[in-house]
Design a protein around this motif. Structure first.
Motif, PDB file in Angstrom:
ATOM      1  N   VAL A 145       0.861  -1.182   0.000  1.00  0.00           N
ATOM      2  CA  VAL A 145       0.000   0.000   0.000  1.00  0.00           C
ATOM      3  C   VAL A 145       0.895   1.229   0.000  1.00  0.00           C
ATOM      4  O   VAL A 145       1.854   1.307   0.772  1.00  0.00           O
ATOM      5  N   VAL A 146       0.602   2.189  -0.865  1.00  0.00           N
ATOM      6  CA  VAL A 146       1.326   3.453  -0.922  1.00  0.00           C
ATOM      7  C   VAL A 146       0.382   4.539  -0.425  1.00  0.00           C
ATOM      8  O   VAL A 146      -0.731   4.684  -0.947  1.00  0.00           O
ATOM      9  N   ALA A 147       0.812   5.290   0.591  1.00  0.00           N
ATOM     10  CA  ALA A 147      -0.092   6.262   1.206  1.00  0.00           C
ATOM     11  C   ALA A 147       0.673   7.491   1.648  1.00  0.00           C
ATOM     12  O   ALA A 147       1.898   7.479   1.776  1.00  0.00           O
ATOM     13  N   GLY A 148      -0.085   8.567   1.891  1.00  0.00           N
ATOM     14  CA  GLY A 148       0.521   9.817   2.329  1.00  0.00           C
ATOM     15  C   GLY A 148      -0.082  10.991   1.582  1.00  0.00           C
ATOM     16  O   GLY A 148      -1.305  11.092   1.453  1.00  0.00           O
ATOM     17  N   ALA A 149       0.785  11.872   1.072  1.00  0.00           N
ATOM     18  CA  ALA A 149       0.295  13.053   0.368  1.00  0.00           C
ATOM     19  C   ALA A 149       1.344  13.533  -0.615  1.00  0.00           C
ATOM     20  O   ALA A 149       2.545  13.458  -0.348  1.00  0.00           O
ATOM     21  N   GLY A 150       0.879  14.031  -1.740  1.00  0.00           N
ATOM     22  CA  GLY A 150       1.778  14.644  -2.703  1.00  0.00           C
ATOM     23  C   GLY A 150       1.993  13.808  -3.952  1.00  0.00           C
ATOM     24  O   GLY A 150       1.798  12.592  -3.955  1.00  0.00           O
ATOM     25  N   PRO A 151       2.428  14.453  -5.036  1.00  0.00           N
ATOM     26  CA  PRO A 151       2.675  13.744  -6.298  1.00  0.00           C
ATOM     27  C   PRO A 151       3.747  12.671  -6.191  1.00  0.00           C
ATOM     28  O   PRO A 151       3.808  11.775  -7.032  1.00  0.00           O
ATOM     29  N   PHE A 152       4.610  12.746  -5.165  1.00  0.00           N
ATOM     30  CA  PHE A 152       5.682  11.759  -5.014  1.00  0.00           C
ATOM     31  C   PHE A 152       5.127  10.350  -4.862  1.00  0.00           C
ATOM     32  O   PHE A 152       5.816   9.363  -5.172  1.00  0.00           O
ATOM     33  N   LEU A 153       3.907  10.213  -4.388  1.00  0.00           N
ATOM     34  CA  LEU A 153       3.322   8.888  -4.248  1.00  0.00           C
ATOM     35  C   LEU A 153       3.247   8.166  -5.594  1.00  0.00           C
ATOM     36  O   LEU A 153       3.364   6.935  -5.657  1.00  0.00           O
ATOM     37  N   HIS A 157       4.378  11.828   3.601  1.00  0.00           N
ATOM     38  CA  HIS A 157       3.472  12.981   3.634  1.00  0.00           C
ATOM     39  C   HIS A 157       4.171  14.248   3.137  1.00  0.00           C
ATOM     40  O   HIS A 157       3.861  15.352   3.576  1.00  0.00           O
ATOM     41  N   GLY A 158       5.097  14.086   2.237  1.00  0.00           N
ATOM     42  CA  GLY A 158       5.852  15.219   1.728  1.00  0.00           C
ATOM     43  C   GLY A 158       7.311  15.094   2.115  1.00  0.00           C
ATOM     44  O   GLY A 158       7.823  13.999   2.354  1.00  0.00           O
ATOM     45  N   PHE A 159       7.963  16.235   2.202  1.00  0.00           N
ATOM     46  CA  PHE A 159       9.406  16.241   2.474  1.00  0.00           C
ATOM     47  C   PHE A 159       9.755  17.328   3.479  1.00  0.00           C
ATOM     48  O   PHE A 159       9.061  18.338   3.592  1.00  0.00           O
ATOM     49  N   THR A 160      10.835  17.100   4.178  1.00  0.00           N
ATOM     50  CA  THR A 160      11.373  18.098   5.095  1.00  0.00           C
ATOM     51  C   THR A 160      12.824  18.359   4.716  1.00  0.00           C
ATOM     52  O   THR A 160      13.567  17.414   4.408  1.00  0.00           O
ATOM     53  N   PRO A 161      13.257  19.607   4.674  1.00  0.00           N
ATOM     54  CA  PRO A 161      14.606  19.910   4.185  1.00  0.00           C
ATOM     55  C   PRO A 161      15.686  19.474   5.159  1.00  0.00           C
ATOM     56  O   PRO A 161      15.480  19.438   6.373  1.00  0.00           O
ATOM     57  N   ARG A 162      16.848  19.176   4.621  1.00  0.00           N
ATOM     58  CA  ARG A 162      18.015  18.846   5.444  1.00  0.00           C
ATOM     59  C   ARG A 162      18.767  20.149   5.707  1.00  0.00           C
ATOM     60  O   ARG A 162      19.541  20.623   4.874  1.00  0.00           O
ATOM     61  N   LEU A 163      18.522  20.706   6.872  1.00  0.00           N
ATOM     62  CA  LEU A 163      18.954  22.071   7.168  1.00  0.00           C
ATOM     63  C   LEU A 163      20.263  22.173   7.948  1.00  0.00           C
ATOM     64  O   LEU A 163      20.758  23.291   8.157  1.00  0.00           O
ATOM     65  N   GLU A 164      20.847  21.065   8.388  1.00  0.00           N
ATOM     66  CA  GLU A 164      21.964  21.140   9.323  1.00  0.00           C
ATOM     67  C   GLU A 164      23.087  22.037   8.807  1.00  0.00           C
ATOM     68  O   GLU A 164      23.603  22.908   9.525  1.00  0.00           O
ATOM     69  N   VAL A 165      23.518  21.819   7.568  1.00  0.00           N
ATOM     70  CA  VAL A 165      24.651  22.570   7.018  1.00  0.00           C
ATOM     71  C   VAL A 165      24.281  24.044   6.840  1.00  0.00           C
ATOM     72  O   VAL A 165      25.049  24.946   7.191  1.00  0.00           O
ATOM     73  N   ALA A 217      -0.273  20.197   1.453  1.00  0.00           N
ATOM     74  CA  ALA A 217       0.278  20.489   2.772  1.00  0.00           C
ATOM     75  C   ALA A 217      -0.531  19.789   3.862  1.00  0.00           C
ATOM     76  O   ALA A 217      -1.765  19.805   3.846  1.00  0.00           O
ATOM     77  N   PRO A 218       0.137  19.157   4.841  1.00  0.00           N
ATOM     78  CA  PRO A 218      -0.595  18.488   5.931  1.00  0.00           C
ATOM     79  C   PRO A 218      -1.489  19.448   6.697  1.00  0.00           C
ATOM     80  O   PRO A 218      -1.130  20.597   6.944  1.00  0.00           O
ATOM     81  N   ARG A 219      -2.654  18.960   7.070  1.00  0.00           N
ATOM     82  CA  ARG A 219      -3.601  19.718   7.883  1.00  0.00           C
ATOM     83  C   ARG A 219      -3.550  19.207   9.329  1.00  0.00           C
ATOM     84  O   ARG A 219      -3.226  18.041   9.565  1.00  0.00           O
ATOM     85  N   PRO A 220      -3.901  20.049  10.298  1.00  0.00           N
ATOM     86  CA  PRO A 220      -3.693  19.678  11.703  1.00  0.00           C
ATOM     87  C   PRO A 220      -4.549  18.519  12.190  1.00  0.00           C
ATOM     88  O   PRO A 220      -4.248  17.923  13.227  1.00  0.00           O
TER      89      PRO A 220
END
Length: 537
Positions: A174-182, A305-313, A404-407
């Motif tokens: 099963v593929v689930a979540g949100a966004g065209p990446f699915l 459910h989308g992506f989160t940026p890799r911000l460390e650097v 975008a995720p909703r609360p």
């Protein structure tokens, strides 16, 4: 310690385009990539010792990647370091020999070829005159009961196995979540022979219509030459995206894979591994609608459910993060990728999720701007790239608004749901601490203190998997701008990504640093009076 003109961190589409553009501008480039080869997550492929004729079948834009890799690998003015992890960025004291170099020291550990976690990694200490951060993003997964079961993987992991190993994460997925990446995830799984039972998109028709339907004419204007020199109008950009979408839809239709909107995973069940996936209809806030649950027998679940940026650097380099609007939670940049930190540019998914096409254009703009800041001419391609960026950013803004995720997703997180899997911290523990803190006048407030109290996000992943979910459960999310079409959604803060060490480093590797090169805290570091070696073996 070595001075370099342009240092590019990340070898995905944005990083490769930035390096190639900086070279076109005449700057010497050093590119560091953590993987065994360049290409990033988008152009992930089989290792060289196992070539496959099906590369293009699983990789859009493969010819662009092959050209960029070939050009940079054969250019004596560009040095490529693979298996190279940036583990710290610190003030350099302004002691560089090149103009502009020395403001930052970027510390890198380079592993022997094919041995990412080898104990014999060598140290590089680089002082760039210009730094381009193209570190990309990774999956954002919103927790639910059972998400820690074996067989539950991120969409990115499922696609990585399919691309780099030609393996499916299961037979019935099963593929689930949100966004065209699915869609590409499902397509990649089908290409490996897996059976995709269905694709469940959390966003409902109204959210999708508001996101993708806002001011459609803005997608048909602008355009210009891309990094390869081909000229595309806004119509061409939209046509390319439409063709890509049609390819995915055709693959799903041929395999009779149902695609359902306003549908989400509310639980995964199984004895020792996932055996059942519980799906339910979601309302406009993404809260499960009671009575709509249904059970699907499956041996794997790929969820994103989308992506989160890799911000460390970027954060360690001093770049600011946008706090509102469509770019909330991503590195804030101008049209040419300049960040708030002098001499630092950023491009690609770390500045906003826009796909490989946007990353290529933004990488090229950042690379040209970095070279231009060092006195190298930018050339006539900038105007066309800027027009193309405007079209692609308009597309990216719609993507964010539509998916975008909703609360309401928090309603599926029961008190016994494990949110931080490393430290096994449940949602109930997080909520009780947050409630106690709110009722105590002298209790420490803020995301960081609450995480320290519960130990959530302090395990091996350092919050990379659970950080956003922990902040959301604790109630530390930042409201998204209503202007993005995402009213009611939240974008959490990024405090869990402020790490003194960007990646795990062995104590022995730190001990191998001579005293003069021992990293210091950015808040207290002072220039050393001792000379430092070119490299430490």
């Amino acid at each position: 310690m070595r001075d370099v003109e342009v240092l590019v961190v990340g070898g995905g589409p944005a990083g490769l385009a930035a390096a190639a553009a900086a070279r076109r501008g005449g700057a010497h480039v050093v590119l560091v990539e953590g993987g065994d080869d360049v290409g990033g997550q988008y152009w992930r492929h089989l290792p060289a010792e196992r070539p496959a004729a099906a590369e293009e079948r699983l990789h859009h834009g493969w010819s662009t990647f092959a050209r960029l890799r070939r050009t940079l690998a054969g250019d004596p003015g560009c040095e490529l370091f693979t298996g190279a992890s940036v583990w710290a960025v610190e003030p350099g004291g302004g002691r560089g020999d090149l103009p502009g170099a020395g403001a930052l020291v970027v510390r890198v550990l380079v592993a022997p070829a094919g041995q990412a976690d080898a104990p014999a990694r060598r140290h590089l200490a680089l002082r760039p005159a210009a730094l381009v951060v193209a570190t990309g993003a990774h999956d954002l997964t919103l927790p639910f009961p059972g998400w820690d079961l074996p067989g539950v993987v991120t969409g990115g992991a499922a696609q990585a196995f399919a691309k780099s190993e030609r393996l499916a994460v299961g037979e019935r997925v099963v593929v689930a979540g949100a966004g065209p990446f699915l869609l590409p995830v499902a397509s990649s799984l089908l290409a490996t022979g897996a059976r995709v039972l269905e694709v469940a998109e959390a966003a409902g028709p109204a959210q999708l219509a508001r996101g993708w339907g806002a001011h459609p004419h803005r997608l048909l204007t602008g355009g210009g030459p891309g990094p390869s020199g081909a000229r595309l109008s806004g119509v061409g950009v939209l046509a390319g995206k439409t063709r890509e979408l049609a390819g995915y839809v055709a693959a799903l239709a041929a395999a009779r894979v149902p695609y359902r909107t306003a549908t989400g995973v509310v639980a995964a069940r199984g004895d020792g591994r996932v055996e059942e996936v519980v799906l339910a209809r979601l309302d406009a806030t993404w809260a499960p609608v009671p009575g709509t649950e249904r059970v699907v027998a499956a041996d794997a679940l790929a969820v994103s459910h989308g992506f989160t940026p890799r911000l460390e650097v970027a954060l360690a380099a001093g770049a600011a993060v946008a706090g509102s609007g469509a770019g909330a939670g991503f590195v804030a940049v101008d049209d040419r990728g300049a960040t708030s930190a002098p001499g630092v540019w950023a491009a690609g998914e770390v500045t906003g999720i826009g796909g490989a096409d946007a990353a290529l254009v933004e990488g090229a703009l950042a690379g040209l701007a970095a070279a231009e800041a060092l006195g190298h001419p930018a050339g006539p391609e900038v105007d066309g790239l800027l027009r193309r960026r405007r079209v692609l950013r308009a597309f990216a803004d719609r993507l964010a608004a539509a998916h975008a995720p909703r609360p309401g997703w928090l309603a599926q997180v029961t008190d016994d749901t494990v949110v931080c899997r490393c430290e096994e911290v449940t949602a109930g523990r997080l909520r009780s601490v947050a409630q106690a803190t709110a009722s105590a006048a002298d209790a420490p407030a803020g995301s960081r203190s609450l995480r320290l109290t519960t130990r959530a996000g302090l395990g091996p992943c350092q919050g990379r998997v659970c950080g956003h979910a922990v902040d959301a459960v604790l109630g530390c999310g930042l409201p998204a701008s209503a202007s993005t079409g995402s009213a009611g959604s939240t974008r959490p803060p990024v405090s869990h990504q402020r790490r003194p060490l960007a990646v795990p480093v062995r104590l022995g590797e730190l001990a191998d640093l001579p005293p003069a090169t021992t990293p210091t805290s950015p808040a207290t570091s002072q220039p050393s009076s001792h000379p430092e070696p070119e490299e430490t073996p």
